[in-house]
Motif scaffolding. Structure first.
Motif, PDB file in Angstrom:
ATOM      1  N   UNK A 141      41.438 -27.662  55.843  1.00  0.00           N
ATOM      2  CA  UNK A 141      41.723 -27.601  54.409  1.00  0.00           C
ATOM      3  C   UNK A 141      41.348 -26.214  53.913  1.00  0.00           C
ATOM      4  N   UNK A 142      42.311 -25.497  53.353  1.00  0.00           N
ATOM      5  CA  UNK A 142      42.058 -24.191  52.766  1.00  0.00           C
ATOM      6  C   UNK A 142      41.289 -24.378  51.456  1.00  0.00           C
ATOM      7  N   UNK A 143      40.482 -23.389  51.062  1.00  0.00           N
ATOM      8  CA  UNK A 143      39.739 -23.517  49.798  1.00  0.00           C
ATOM      9  C   UNK A 143      40.677 -23.373  48.601  1.00  0.00           C
ATOM     10  N   UNK A 144      40.175 -23.733  47.429  1.00  0.00           N
ATOM     11  CA  UNK A 144      40.972 -23.686  46.208  1.00  0.00           C
ATOM     12  C   UNK A 144      40.965 -22.305  45.541  1.00  0.00           C
ATOM     13  N   UNK A 145      40.203 -21.374  46.089  1.00  0.00           N
ATOM     14  CA  UNK A 145      40.205 -19.995  45.595  1.00  0.00           C
ATOM     15  C   UNK A 145      39.863 -19.066  46.753  1.00  0.00           C
ATOM     16  N   UNK A 146      39.944 -17.770  46.506  1.00  0.00           N
ATOM     17  CA  UNK A 146      39.804 -16.787  47.575  1.00  0.00           C
ATOM     18  C   UNK A 146      38.371 -16.352  47.852  1.00  0.00           C
ATOM     19  N   UNK A 147      37.388 -17.002  47.302  1.00  0.00           N
ATOM     20  CA  UNK A 147      36.031 -16.500  47.422  1.00  0.00           C
ATOM     21  C   UNK A 147      35.125 -17.397  48.264  1.00  0.00           C
ATOM     22  N   UNK A 148      35.721 -18.204  49.132  1.00  0.00           N
ATOM     23  CA  UNK A 148      34.918 -19.069  49.999  1.00  0.00           C
ATOM     24  C   UNK A 148      35.664 -19.326  51.305  1.00  0.00           C
TER      25      UNK A 148
ATOM     26  N   UNK B 123      40.972 -14.995  53.407  1.00  0.00           N
ATOM     27  CA  UNK B 123      39.945 -15.945  52.967  1.00  0.00           C
ATOM     28  C   UNK B 123      40.139 -17.259  53.720  1.00  0.00           C
ATOM     29  N   UNK B 124      39.293 -18.215  53.469  1.00  0.00           N
ATOM     30  CA  UNK B 124      39.455 -19.539  54.066  1.00  0.00           C
ATOM     31  C   UNK B 124      39.184 -19.591  55.557  1.00  0.00           C
TER      32      UNK B 124
ATOM     33  N   UNK C  51      37.102 -26.761  49.682  1.00  0.00           N
ATOM     34  CA  UNK C  51      35.964 -26.163  48.988  1.00  0.00           C
ATOM     35  C   UNK C  51      36.448 -25.439  47.736  1.00  0.00           C
ATOM     36  N   UNK C  52      35.537 -25.260  46.790  1.00  0.00           N
ATOM     37  CA  UNK C  52      35.827 -24.434  45.631  1.00  0.00           C
ATOM     38  C   UNK C  52      36.177 -25.171  44.366  1.00  0.00           C
ATOM     39  N   UNK C  53      36.045 -26.489  44.339  1.00  0.00           N
ATOM     40  CA  UNK C  53      36.397 -27.229  43.126  1.00  0.00           C
ATOM     41  C   UNK C  53      35.480 -26.865  41.966  1.00  0.00           C
ATOM     42  N   UNK C  54      34.180 -26.754  42.213  1.00  0.00           N
ATOM     43  CA  UNK C  54      33.230 -26.420  41.151  1.00  0.00           C
ATOM     44  C   UNK C  54      33.534 -25.074  40.519  1.00  0.00           C
TER      45      UNK C  54
END
Length: 176
Positions: A130-137, A110-111, A149-152
């Motif tokens: 910057x890596x995202x905060x989860x594996x889906x973006x 991911x990322x 990305x991924x804060x929301x």
């Protein structure tokens, strides 16, 4: 065909050998290595004549506490570069365009992010990832500091979990 970038990591130099080997003329106990047939001597090979002030300064944003325990990996012009985790890494490169790809991996890849940086002779170009905060973006890469990305999504999932816990407590309190 493009040459791989040159690295400051003393344990890896494409012109000198494989990862984990010591560069020609160096040994962990300070004893000089013996030259092997077919190997170059210091000052020969792709590094000769390369301006050491021409570089890409890679800023890997985050830490093992805020991003992932496994740091992202990077390739420059299709060649994997050995970096030692988060923080700033200066990678000497020849002048020209350099295609940078980044990705992170935990249970899956991911990322992903990519960027082409043009480096003039004697110039150091700053690149931020910057890596995202989860594996889906995907990740974020650019020439200025990036926001993960991924804060929301992350706050939404945490909010639903918190709401379920509050509802369970309320139902338990009303049922007594």
């Amino acid at each position: 065909m493009t040459q791989p970038p040159q690295f400051q990591n003393p344990s890896y130099d494409p012109a000198q050998g494989q990862p984990g080997q010591f560069p020609q003329g160096q040994h962990p106990q300070g004893q000089p290595n013996q030259a092997q047939p077919g190997q170059g001597h210091p000052g020969q090979g792709p590094q000769q004549g390369m301006d050491q002030s021409t570089a890409i300064r890679l800023h890997v944003q985050g830490s093992v506490l805020t991003s992932s325990m496994i740091p992202p990996t990077f390739t420059f012009n299709g060649h994997k570069i050995p970096i030692s985790g988060y923080g700033d890494h200066t990678i000497p490169v020849p002048p020209g365009d350099h295609h940078i790809q980044a990705k992170a991996q935990w249970m899956r890849e991911y990322g992903q992010a990519e960027l082409t940086a043009s480096v003039a002779p004697g110039q150091t170009v700053d690149v931020f990832y910057a890596a995202p905060l989860h594996q889906f973006t995907t990740g974020s890469i650019g020439f200025e500091p990036q926001k993960a990305k991924g804060k929301g999504f992350l706050f939404g999932v945490l909010g639903v979990i918190f709401l379920i816990i509050i509802l369970a407590i309320l139902i338990g309190a009303l049922g007594s």
